[in-house]
Design an enzyme around this catalytic site. Structure first.
Site, PDB file in Angstrom:
ATOM      1  N   HIS A 100      75.751  16.825  89.255  1.00 56.86           N
ATOM      2  CA  HIS A 100      74.646  16.279  90.065  1.00 56.86           C
ATOM      3  C   HIS A 100      75.119  15.508  91.299  1.00 56.86           C
ATOM      4  CE1 HIS A 100      71.769  17.392  86.943  1.00 56.86           C
ATOM      5  NE2 HIS A 100      72.554  16.807  86.044  1.00 56.86           N
ATOM      6  N   CYS A 134      71.381  17.080  78.506  1.00 57.39           N
ATOM      7  CA  CYS A 134      72.523  17.295  79.402  1.00 57.39           C
ATOM      8  C   CYS A 134      73.840  16.966  78.689  1.00 57.39           C
ATOM      9  CB  CYS A 134      72.394  16.387  80.626  1.00 57.39           C
ATOM     10  SG  CYS A 134      72.210  17.280  82.168  1.00 57.39           S
ATOM     11  N   CYS A 200      42.866  -4.083  74.807  1.00 54.51           N
ATOM     12  CA  CYS A 200      43.512  -5.111  75.627  1.00 54.51           C
ATOM     13  C   CYS A 200      43.672  -4.651  77.073  1.00 54.51           C
ATOM     14  CB  CYS A 200      44.902  -5.440  75.074  1.00 54.51           C
ATOM     15  SG  CYS A 200      44.871  -6.495  73.610  1.00 54.51           S
ATOM     16  N   HIS A 201      44.300  -3.489  77.250  1.00 53.14           N
ATOM     17  CA  HIS A 201      44.812  -3.132  78.572  1.00 53.14           C
ATOM     18  C   HIS A 201      43.810  -2.431  79.488  1.00 53.14           C
ATOM     19  CE1 HIS A 201      48.704  -4.656  77.470  1.00 53.14           C
ATOM     20  NE2 HIS A 201      48.667  -3.956  76.342  1.00 53.14           N
ATOM     21  N   CYS A 242      53.942  -3.529  70.730  1.00 52.42           N
ATOM     22  CA  CYS A 242      52.481  -3.613  70.805  1.00 52.42           C
ATOM     23  C   CYS A 242      51.860  -3.196  69.468  1.00 52.42           C
ATOM     24  CB  CYS A 242      51.955  -2.695  71.907  1.00 52.42           C
ATOM     25  SG  CYS A 242      51.499  -3.567  73.424  1.00 52.42           S
TER      26      CYS A 242
END
Lengths: 281, 110, 150
Positions: A100, A134, A200-201, A242
């Site tokens: 790469h 990889c 919550c979010h 969470c």
């Protein structure tokens, strides 16, 4: 005071609390390497009126750790990732750089579009899974564990090459079913507290949960240096945390449920700029 | 952070004579307090912290810190030095287990 | 023996919390440790207030990493400089936090770090000057408890 004793639970959401306790929210300050922390006009069909990075919800002293790349302790891992990028490992005698070349060029934008569909495996791969693919196939090296220091360093380094670029994960074509599965995980109530991510979010971001300021739970800053962890950690580690908080049995890192969630969550934050490595509390 | 602690240093390469220069340092280290217990075995995790940080300029101490476990993981220090002459900074972090990590940085005073 | 209703014990609980934050009550032992550490540092001499600053957030979002900057007003010459500054905690398991050792070559007597705070408490900084005098500053930092399990 009274509210916080209610059933002794940690989840009492302070009634009507929109006071920004210790939260800077200064519109003129931004984390290093990005030009905006909000998407004012979300994509069509977004459940949010405005997409906001978790940076916005943090106190000024936490924000300041992400305003200068030297002050940001997450860069300890980015640095290490860079040296790993150039380190030969495995029987094939290759490093990441062998194929790469320069990450600054070859990896630019890659982190903003992960997880991505892998045509050979016929499934999406997260950054961690792509790196291990990889390593095992091309480098003939051992896979890294999800939360291993090397893996955190490499994912942070690669994603950092996309810092400031908008999150844009594919959710159509073969990815559609995965995004839908992720959405289902997001909205399904689980655990003893019978809560979903959305409780919550989505429904209560910007309010306080005890003294903590709820964010939209966006993923654009991961891997993130969390003050609670005192180190860098993966998105799936955060998912697990969470789930434990709502007294649910967490899925495993790298499980299909979490991969699906990662895809859906990235989509919910479409257009937010990559902040990796972000600093959160 | 697992693996060998790695220091990061931000120090200016040049300064004018008499200028007070600012130096920032950071090193990856867990700063194990010695007060925590292993959740599985219940045994105390032995203390292992960076207990001393020293900044020298041309071999002479400019600034140092005696460190206790109350300093956060991945310890960060920011301090100053008055630049009088060209020379070399040498920063050293000493840990409880006896390991020392160091980094150097040259400064040219015009 | 008196039995409390749940409501009453909640009120009592609140009172106990209030008592803990009052100086000289439950927090006294810790403050005593801090005083002993300070006395050891000053050799029993009195430290004056002023000409020393301790910059910390009023409310720390997370007690694991609280930024701190100490600065002492001093010309930092060979004849008049700050020798060292100790940072002391009144509410951590141990009072010592760090001691910054300056030299006249420091240019200015200012340094920053990040510290751990176990709970809401006072943090004290004491400076030893080259003439043998001491200066001190104290400030309270509130540590919030996270909503999701701290």
């Amino acid at each position: 005071m009274k509210g916080s004793f209610k059933l002794g639970l940690l989840v009492t959401i302070a009634a009507g609390s929109t006071i920004m306790m210790g939260v800077a929210n200064s519109q003129d300050s931004l984390p290093a390497g990005v030009t905006s922390i909000k998407v004012a006009t979300p994509y069509k069909g977004s459940p949010l009126d405005e997409i906001i990075s978790g940076w916005h919800f943090r106190a000024s002293e936490t924000q300041s750790l992400q305003q200068d790349d030297f002050d940001n302790p997450g860069y300890l891992w980015v640095d290490k990732g860079e040296s790993l990028w150039n380190t030969v490992d495995g029987e094939a005698g290759k490093s990441c750089a062998s194929c790469h070349n320069e990450a600054a060029k070859s990896m630019k934008g890659v982190g903003a579009e992960m997880p991505k569909w892998d045509a050979k495996l016929k499934r999406p791969l997260t950054m961690e899974q792509r790196i291990n693919s990889c390593r095992t196939n091309n480098m003939k090296a051992k896979a890294w564990k999800w939360e291993a220091d090397q893996m955190l360093s490499m994912t942070a380094f690669v994603r950092n090459q996309s810092r400031g670029m908008p999150v844009n994960v594919q959710v159509d074509g073969p990815m559609k079913a995965w995004a839908e599965k992720g959405k289902e995980v997001y909205y399904t109530r689980v655990g003893q507290l019978d809560m979903s991510c959305a409780n919550c979010h989505e429904a209560n971001y910007g309010k306080h949960i005890r003294a903590d300021h709820l964010s939209q739970g966006q993923s654009n800053g991961f891997p993130t240096y969390r003050l609670k962890w005192q180190k860098l950690g993966s998105l799936h580690r955060r998912f697990k945390g969470c789930m434990k908080n709502i007294r649910a049995v967490p899925y495993k890192r790298g499980s299909d449920e979490f991969v699906a969630m990662e895809i859906y969550l990235a989509h919910r934050g479409k257009g937010l700029q990559v902040e990796t490595p972000a600093v959160r509390n | 952070m697992a693996g060998k602690p790695k220091p990061r240093v931000k120090a200016p390469k040049t300064a004018s004579k008499g200028e007070v220069v600012n130096i920032k340092t950071l090193i990856s280290h867990k700063m194990e307090t010695g007060l925590r217990k292993n959740k599985k075995t219940g045994e105390k995790i032995p203390r292992n912290i960076i207990n001393k940080f020293v900044a020298k300029f041309d071999g002479e101490e400019v600034f140092s810190v005696d460190i206790d476990p109350a300093i956060s993981a991945n310890p960060y220090f920011q301090f100053s030095m008055k630049a009088e002459k060209s020379g070399e900074f040498e920063f050293a972090w000493i840990s409880d287990n006896g390991d020392t990590y160091s980094k150097k940085s040259k400064l040219t005073v015009k | 023996m008196k039995f409390y209703t749940r409501r009453e014990s909640l009120v009592l609980g609140g009172a106990a919390v209030a008592a803990l934050t009052l100086p000289g009550v439950a927090a006294f032992a810790k403050s005593e440790d801090a005083q002993a550490t300070m006395a050891k540092f000053t050799g029993g001499k009195t430290a004056s207030e002023g000409k020393i600053e301790l910059k910390m957030p009023e409310i720390a979002e997370n007690g694991n990493t609280v930024p701190l900057t100490i600065s002492v007003d001093s010309p930092m010459t060979k004849d008049d400089y700050v020798k060292r500054v100790i940072v002391i905690s009144e509410g951590n398991p141990r009072p010592e936090v760090a001691t910054f050792n300056f030299t006249p070559r420091s240019g200015i007597a200012e340094a920053s770090t990040r510290m751990r705070l176990a709970k809401t408490q006072n943090v004290v900084a004491v400076a030893e000057m080259s003439d043998g005098s001491f200066r001190m500053v104290k400030r309270q930092v509130k540590v919030t408890i996270g909503g999701c399990g701290g």
